[in-house]
Design an enzyme around this catalytic site. Structure first.
Site, short mmCIF file in Angstrom:
data_model
loop_
_atom_site.label_atom_id
_atom_site.label_comp_id
_atom_site.label_asym_id
_atom_site.label_seq_id
_atom_site.Cartn_x
_atom_site.Cartn_y
_atom_site.Cartn_z
N LYS A 195 -13.50 5.73 4.56
CA LYS A 195 -13.90 6.71 3.55
C LYS A 195 -14.45 7.99 4.18
O LYS A 195 -15.45 8.54 3.73
CB LYS A 195 -14.92 6.10 2.58
CG LYS A 195 -14.37 4.89 1.81
CD LYS A 195 -15.39 4.36 0.81
CE LYS A 195 -14.83 3.18 0.03
NZ LYS A 195 -14.69 1.96 0.86
N ARG A 196 -13.76 8.44 5.20
CA ARG A 196 -14.18 9.68 5.88
C ARG A 196 -13.93 10.89 4.98
O ARG A 196 -13.03 10.88 4.14
CB ARG A 196 -13.43 9.86 7.19
CG ARG A 196 -13.55 8.71 8.19
CD ARG A 196 -14.98 8.45 8.59
NE ARG A 196 -15.07 7.60 9.78
CZ ARG A 196 -16.14 6.92 10.12
NH1 ARG A 196 -17.23 6.97 9.37
NH2 ARG A 196 -16.14 6.17 11.22
#
Length: 274
Positions: free
Chosen positions: A95-96
């Site tokens: 979930k960058r």
């Protein structure tokens, strides 16, 4: 072989829409391993070996490794999956969401250090936070769209008055991913199983994108409703279950119990597909 091809082949070969999420919590390990973060690799590798013929993907969540300083064990696990389940794509759940050179480093981490086939990303900072990942041709990128947590309502279901038609934010993300952002056909969307009506809405907007659907199992998502809402002949889905499979037993039979729960979940998904 690119991510989409791997997903299609694994789905067909294993007759499965199921993804097993690898979220290792040492406090929940069986007695012989319990509380020992040095056993993260051993635990996860046993889960992989017991379920590799039942799934269309694996999804290690990087925080569960990094929190224990176990990135080296994640590297070993990725190598193990490559050697022992090469037909199953691996989605690094990270979930960058950052821009420029920082995003380039995160992309390098996901695809070069860990060798993932796809990664999860937050699109909040816009296309230039996504673009560095798309430079890795053949790799997949799943954008958070309509997530399974209740707090997703805070932003994802708000209307965008400045966009034509005033779509909800998650609808706008889906349109961008199906359209102008998907330059090389690498994008997919994350949509939670706890909102089947909104899965159906996302599918209407993005008819061909792969949907990564967490929330089945411990979070209470309806597996059958998820399949009916999201699966299309040219629009694949990846239905993730983590804790319900990983911790199906606290005994020495944990891997066999994980296999049994994965088989049960796969069966529910297949029944809904049929």
């Amino acid at each position: 072989m690119n991510f989409t091809d791997m997903l299609r082949d694994a789905t067909a070969q294993n007759n499965s829409l199921l993804c097993v999420g690898l979220d290792p919590e040492p406090t929940r390990f069986p007695a012989a391993m319990q509380g020992d973060p040095r056993k993260i690799y051993d635990f996860c590798a046993a889960i992989v070996d017991s379920t590799a013929d039942l799934v269309c993907a694996f999804k290690p969540q990087i925080a569960y490794f990094a929190a224990h300083g176990a990135e080296d064990q994640l590297e070993r696990l990725m190598q193990h999956m490559r050697a022992n389940a090469p037909q199953v794509p691996v989605i690094l759940d990270a979930k960058r969401g950052d821009i420029g050179s920082t995003a380039e480093q995160y992309a390098k981490e996901a695809f070069e250090r860990y060798g993932a086939d796809a990664v999860t990303l937050s699109p909040f900072m816009g296309f230039d936070s996504i673009e560095p990942y798309l430079a890795y041709h053949g790799k997949g990128a799943f954008l958070l769209c309509r997530t399974s947590n209740p707090g997703g309502d805070d932003l994802q279901t708000q209307r965008l008055a400045s966009v034509e038609g005033q779509p909800l934010m998650y609808e706008h993300v889906a349109r961008l991913a199906q359209g102008p952002w998907n330059k090389n056909g690498q994008l997919g969307l994350v949509v939670g199983a706890t909102y089947p009506q909104e899965i159906e809405r996302v599918r209407a907007i993005a008819p061909t994108l792969p949907l990564l659907i967490p929330g089945v199992g411990a979070q209470g998502g309806d597996a059958a409703a998820t399949v009916r809402a999201g699966l299309r002949s040219d629009g694949p889905i990846i239905v993730n279950s983590s804790r319900a499979i990983l911790y199906a037993s606290k005994g020495e039979d944990f891997a066999a119990a994980a296999r049994a729960e994965a088989m049960r979940t796969r069966g529910v998904l297949e029944a809904a597909r049929g």
